[in-house]
Design a protein around this motif. Structure first.
Motif, PDB file in Angstrom:
ATOM      1  N   PHE A   3      55.040  34.169  33.761  1.00 28.91           N
ATOM      2  CA  PHE A   3      56.080  34.491  34.742  1.00 28.91           C
ATOM      3  C   PHE A   3      57.434  33.916  34.327  1.00 28.91           C
ATOM      4  CE2 PHE A   3      52.587  35.582  37.642  1.00 28.91           C
ATOM      5  CZ  PHE A   3      53.115  36.712  38.262  1.00 28.91           C
ATOM      6  N   TYR A  21      49.059  32.567  41.053  1.00 27.55           N
ATOM      7  CA  TYR A  21      49.077  33.586  40.003  1.00 27.55           C
ATOM      8  C   TYR A  21      49.344  32.925  38.655  1.00 27.55           C
ATOM      9  CZ  TYR A  21      49.883  36.736  43.965  1.00 27.55           C
ATOM     10  OH  TYR A  21      49.814  37.405  45.154  1.00 27.55           O
ATOM     11  N   GLN A  23      49.209  34.878  35.536  1.00 30.02           N
ATOM     12  CA  GLN A  23      49.841  35.835  34.624  1.00 30.02           C
ATOM     13  C   GLN A  23      50.412  36.997  35.405  1.00 30.02           C
ATOM     14  OE1 GLN A  23      47.012  37.402  31.864  1.00 30.02           O
ATOM     15  NE2 GLN A  23      48.239  36.637  30.164  1.00 30.02           N
ATOM     16  N   PRO A  24      51.550  37.516  34.971  1.00 27.82           N
ATOM     17  CA  PRO A  24      52.038  38.734  35.648  1.00 27.82           C
ATOM     18  C   PRO A  24      51.110  39.916  35.340  1.00 27.82           C
ATOM     19  CG  PRO A  24      53.522  38.103  33.848  1.00 27.82           C
ATOM     20  CD  PRO A  24      52.464  37.049  33.910  1.00 27.82           C
ATOM     21  N   THR A  25      50.976  40.818  36.295  1.00 25.66           N
ATOM     22  CA  THR A  25      50.191  42.033  36.049  1.00 25.66           C
ATOM     23  C   THR A  25      51.051  42.957  35.168  1.00 25.66           C
ATOM     24  OG1 THR A  25      51.077  43.188  37.965  1.00 25.66           O
ATOM     25  CG2 THR A  25      49.105  41.840  38.337  1.00 25.66           C
ATOM     26  N   GLN A  28      54.229  44.149  36.739  1.00 24.03           N
ATOM     27  CA  GLN A  28      55.189  43.050  36.920  1.00 24.03           C
ATOM     28  C   GLN A  28      55.861  42.708  35.589  1.00 24.03           C
ATOM     29  OE1 GLN A  28      52.573  40.124  38.648  1.00 24.03           O
ATOM     30  NE2 GLN A  28      52.460  41.213  40.594  1.00 24.03           N
ATOM     31  N   THR A  47      48.906  50.927  44.639  1.00 23.51           N
ATOM     32  CA  THR A  47      48.569  49.634  45.210  1.00 23.51           C
ATOM     33  C   THR A  47      47.380  49.039  44.482  1.00 23.51           C
ATOM     34  OG1 THR A  47      47.457  50.923  46.874  1.00 23.51           O
ATOM     35  CG2 THR A  47      49.454  49.821  47.547  1.00 23.51           C
ATOM     36  N   GLY A  48      47.343  47.713  44.476  1.00 25.13           N
ATOM     37  CA  GLY A  48      46.270  47.040  43.757  1.00 25.13           C
ATOM     38  C   GLY A  48      46.693  46.645  42.351  1.00 25.13           C
ATOM     39  N   THR A  49      47.870  47.136  41.935  1.00 21.48           N
ATOM     40  CA  THR A  49      48.342  46.808  40.585  1.00 21.48           C
ATOM     41  C   THR A  49      49.303  45.615  40.613  1.00 21.48           C
ATOM     42  OG1 THR A  49      50.123  48.397  40.905  1.00 21.48           O
ATOM     43  CG2 THR A  49      48.178  49.190  39.730  1.00 21.48           C
ATOM     44  N   GLY A  50      49.604  45.128  41.798  1.00 20.73           N
ATOM     45  CA  GLY A  50      50.565  44.023  41.929  1.00 20.73           C
ATOM     46  C   GLY A  50      51.995  44.529  42.027  1.00 20.73           C
ATOM     47  N   LYS A  51      52.164  45.787  42.449  1.00 25.65           N
ATOM     48  CA  LYS A  51      53.527  46.352  42.440  1.00 25.65           C
ATOM     49  C   LYS A  51      54.421  45.764  43.535  1.00 25.65           C
ATOM     50  CE  LYS A  51      52.607  50.656  44.858  1.00 25.65           C
ATOM     51  NZ  LYS A  51      53.047  50.338  46.208  1.00 25.65           N
ATOM     52  N   THR A  52      53.826  45.262  44.627  1.00 24.41           N
ATOM     53  CA  THR A  52      54.673  44.672  45.673  1.00 24.41           C
ATOM     54  C   THR A  52      55.438  43.473  45.109  1.00 24.41           C
ATOM     55  OG1 THR A  52      52.914  45.294  47.189  1.00 24.41           O
ATOM     56  CG2 THR A  52      54.680  43.956  48.100  1.00 24.41           C
ATOM     57  N   LYS A  94      55.382  35.076  51.848  1.00 26.94           N
ATOM     58  CA  LYS A  94      54.583  34.320  50.870  1.00 26.94           C
ATOM     59  C   LYS A  94      55.413  33.910  49.644  1.00 26.94           C
ATOM     60  CE  LYS A  94      50.524  35.623  48.097  1.00 26.94           C
ATOM     61  NZ  LYS A  94      49.505  36.679  48.099  1.00 26.94           N
ATOM     62  N   TYR A  95      56.131  34.891  49.070  1.00 24.93           N
ATOM     63  CA  TYR A  95      56.889  34.581  47.851  1.00 24.93           C
ATOM     64  C   TYR A  95      58.247  33.957  48.169  1.00 24.93           C
ATOM     65  CZ  TYR A  95      53.478  37.990  46.077  1.00 24.93           C
ATOM     66  OH  TYR A  95      52.330  38.674  45.782  1.00 24.93           O
ATOM     67  N   ASP A 310      45.518  45.427  51.897  1.00 25.17           N
ATOM     68  CA  ASP A 310      44.905  44.388  51.089  1.00 25.17           C
ATOM     69  C   ASP A 310      43.890  43.643  51.945  1.00 25.17           C
ATOM     70  OD1 ASP A 310      44.470  42.827  48.889  1.00 25.17           O
ATOM     71  OD2 ASP A 310      46.045  41.387  49.429  1.00 25.17           O
TER      72      ASP A 310
HETATM   73  P1  AMP Z   1      49.693  45.059  45.443  1.00 23.39           P
HETATM   74  O1  AMP Z   1      49.387  46.061  44.365  1.00 23.39           O
HETATM   75  O2  AMP Z   1      51.114  44.678  45.460  1.00 23.39           O
HETATM   76  O3  AMP Z   1      49.203  45.534  46.784  1.00 23.39           O
HETATM   77  O4  AMP Z   1      48.876  43.718  45.109  1.00 23.39           O
HETATM   78  C1  AMP Z   1      47.494  43.674  45.136  1.00 23.39           C
HETATM   79  C2  AMP Z   1      46.976  42.252  45.202  1.00 23.39           C
HETATM   80  O5  AMP Z   1      47.198  41.584  43.963  1.00 23.39           O
HETATM   81  C3  AMP Z   1      47.595  41.379  46.272  1.00 23.39           C
HETATM   82  O6  AMP Z   1      46.557  40.729  46.968  1.00 23.39           O
HETATM   83  C4  AMP Z   1      48.421  40.369  45.518  1.00 23.39           C
HETATM   84  O7  AMP Z   1      48.429  39.134  46.196  1.00 23.39           O
HETATM   85  C5  AMP Z   1      47.681  40.254  44.198  1.00 23.39           C
HETATM   86  N1  AMP Z   1      48.550  39.917  43.050  1.00 23.39           N
HETATM   87  C6  AMP Z   1      49.793  40.368  42.809  1.00 23.39           C
HETATM   88  N2  AMP Z   1      50.259  39.871  41.651  1.00 23.39           N
HETATM   89  C7  AMP Z   1      49.292  39.102  41.130  1.00 23.39           C
HETATM   90  C8  AMP Z   1      49.184  38.319  39.924  1.00 23.39           C
HETATM   91  N3  AMP Z   1      50.153  38.284  39.037  1.00 23.39           N
HETATM   92  N4  AMP Z   1      48.030  37.663  39.729  1.00 23.39           N
HETATM   93  C9  AMP Z   1      47.023  37.734  40.632  1.00 23.39           C
HETATM   94  N5  AMP Z   1      47.062  38.429  41.776  1.00 23.39           N
HETATM   95  C10 AMP Z   1      48.193  39.124  42.026  1.00 23.39           C
END
Ligand code: AMP
Length: 477
Positions: A3, A21, A23-25, A28, A47-52, A94-95, A310
């Motif tokens: 990060f 966290y 590592q960045p997905t 990210q 969703t699920g890829t950490g795009k938020t 959270k962030y 989520d």
């Molecule tokens: P999202 O795709 O934004 O809905 O994120 C899906 C899930 O991944 C959420 O529960 C986040 O908290 C988690 N998440 C996001 N970024 C990371 C990361 N870099 N490492 C681990 N978990 C993550």
């Protein structure tokens, strides 16, 4: 990649560390450096890829300089549903633990007064569904001329839900010079057109779609007749007999079905909540909360309401309806078996679901196992290649369901028989499907006092032939 290499601020890095966290997905790692350089980004990810976090983290970093002015939010995030909007708000909380930013949520079902008061004080981040945002704008309480960053999330779902005209309008209300971050899981032509009209020289970032399903999920199919009461009965059997069921999401294809199934499950004493687009905001959030905290074990949901939520640690997913779109299958069953945990998914398949099932198996590149006993006399013989994988079913106890059975109260009366059958150790009995009448049966005279027979399909006028039809026809000429 770590990060700290992405150009994020110290305060954000601390929060990321706090979130655990490491590592960045991929989305990210690819998007954040460009967002930090104030480039427009077109992110093709779901969703699920950490795009938020891919947009939230750099936004928090960028917002550290400058401050909000009354009625002029600095950034705007558009989400298709209230739940997703609320989820993004949670992400900012959270962030953004090390920031003192003001975040407001403009979603239907929440009083205008409270929302207005917040906007009047000035907000850094405004998260909204398009309709509610325009309502506020039209009331003159909100100015969009201070927007520095515009995020359009889940654009293809906005399209599905008919929000594109609203999005176009909003894009014209915000300053031309703003930075735009645009996310969509797919890129149909309407979405491509939108990006061409409203993004300025965007960086395109794409992460692969999960066409495969996690190895930790045990997937199976169970056959059912196509009638709703038959499917509900199959589902109840699945729930009662599921091994290690902690909680489950039950997916329906239509929101109307969600309501009907939910009421039926409650009637049968299951702890269930429902989630669909016609519920008001308070009811939706309450349902989600009670499922998340374990008060309700079952969540009945439609794809639109549930996608992107989520909800960690779901032990089972039941597809009450086989999804029409193969990708929805991947989304749905991806709700279980998360983070290396074991999960199970069972899909109820009726004779008309052949095509949908074939598309699912093609997408995931594997055949899904059938469970339950194959029963002779299939309601409709399927393609030969299915062989004994295929289902069928005679209605239980050898009788056709009466009209009474179809009503929920009627189902309740059938419960004892259901119980015995389960107790006899035949848990996942293939579906009770009524046999379609063959030609000879159709022409048998109907007995007027036989209620069961009254359900048989009447062909033509049944056994009654009106006398005018029996008159000889005189031919002219
Ligand atoms: P999202 O795709 O934004 O809905 O994120 C899906 C899930 O991944 C959420 O529960 C986040 O908290 C988690 N998440 C996001 N970024 C990371 C990361 N870099 N490492 C681990 N978990 C993550």
């Amino acid at each position: 990649m770590t990060f700290s290499e992405l150009g994020l601020s110290e305060r954000v890095l601390k929060a990321v560390e706090g979130a655990g966290y490491v590592q960045p997905t991929p989305i990210q790692a690819q998007a954040i450096p460009h967002v930090m350089q104030k480039r427009d980004v077109l992110g093709i990810a779901q969703t699920g890829t950490g795009k938020t976090a891919a947009f939230t983290l750099p936004m928090l970093s960028l917002l550290e300089s400058g401050r909000a002015r009354a009625r002029m939010p600095r950034t705007l995030i558009l989400e298709p549903t209230r739940e997703l909007a609320a989820q993004v708000e949670d992400s900012f909380a959270k962030y953004g633990v090390n920031h003192k930013l003001s975040v407001a949520l403009l979603i239907g079902g929440v009083s205008f007064g409270d929302q207005d008061a917040k906007i009047t004080r000035g907000v850094d981040v405004l998260i909204a569904t398009p309709g509610r945002l325009l309502d506020h704008f039209e009331r003159g309480k909100l100015l969009l001329t201070g927007i520095e960053v515009l995020v359009i999330d889940e654009a293809d779902r906005m399209l599905d839900m008919g929000f594109i005209p609203d999005i176009e309008r909003i894009c014209k209300l915000v300053p031309f010079t703003r930075q735009t971050l645009f996310f969509s899981a797919t890129m149909p032509p309407e979405i491509t057109r939108l990006t061409e009209a409203f993004l300025h020289n965007p960086v395109r970032v794409e992460v692969s779609r999960p066409a495969s399903t996690a190895q930790t999920i045990t997937q199976s199919l169970v056959a059912s007749g196509g009638k709703d009461y038959e499917k509900r009965e199959v589902l109840r059997g699945l729930i009662k007999n599921a091994e290690g069921l902690k909680n489950a999401i039950i997916f329906c294809n239509r929101k109307k079905e969600v309501g009907v199934l939910h009421r039926s499950l409650l009637k049968y004493g299951f702890e269930a909540v429902a989630l669909h687009g016609d519920m008001d905001q308070r009811a939706r959030l309450a349902a989600l909360d009670s499922f998340k905290n374990g008060e309700a074990k079952l969540l009945v949901a439609s794809d639109v309401a549930a996608r992107g939520l989520d909800i960690p640690d779901v032990s089972h997913v039941f597809n009450y309806d086989t999804p029409h779109h193969a990708e929805d299958y991947v989304h749905r069953i991806g709700r279980t078996g998360r983070a290396g945990r074991q999960g199970s998914s069972v899909t109820i398949v009726t004779p008309i679901d052949d095509k949908s099932l074939a598309a699912i198996e093609k997408l995931i590149g594997q055949k899904i196992e059938w469970t339950g006993e194959p029963v002779e006399d299939a309601p409709r013989r399927s393609r030969e290649d299915r062989g004994d994988r295929r289902h069928g079913g005679r209605h239980e106890a050898g009788r056709k369901p009466s009209g009474r059975d179809r009503r929920d109260s009627g189902e309740a009366r059938k419960e004892p028989a259901d119980h015995h059958r389960r107790a006899a150790g035949r848990p996942q009995q293939a579906a009770p499907a009524p046999r379609p009448p063959r030609y000879a049966e159709e022409h048998e005279p109907r007995r007027s006092h036989d209620h069961d027979a009254s359900d048989a399909r009447v062909v033509g006028m049944g056994d009654h032939v009106p006398s005018f039809l029996l008159r000889p026809v005189r031919r002219s000429g």
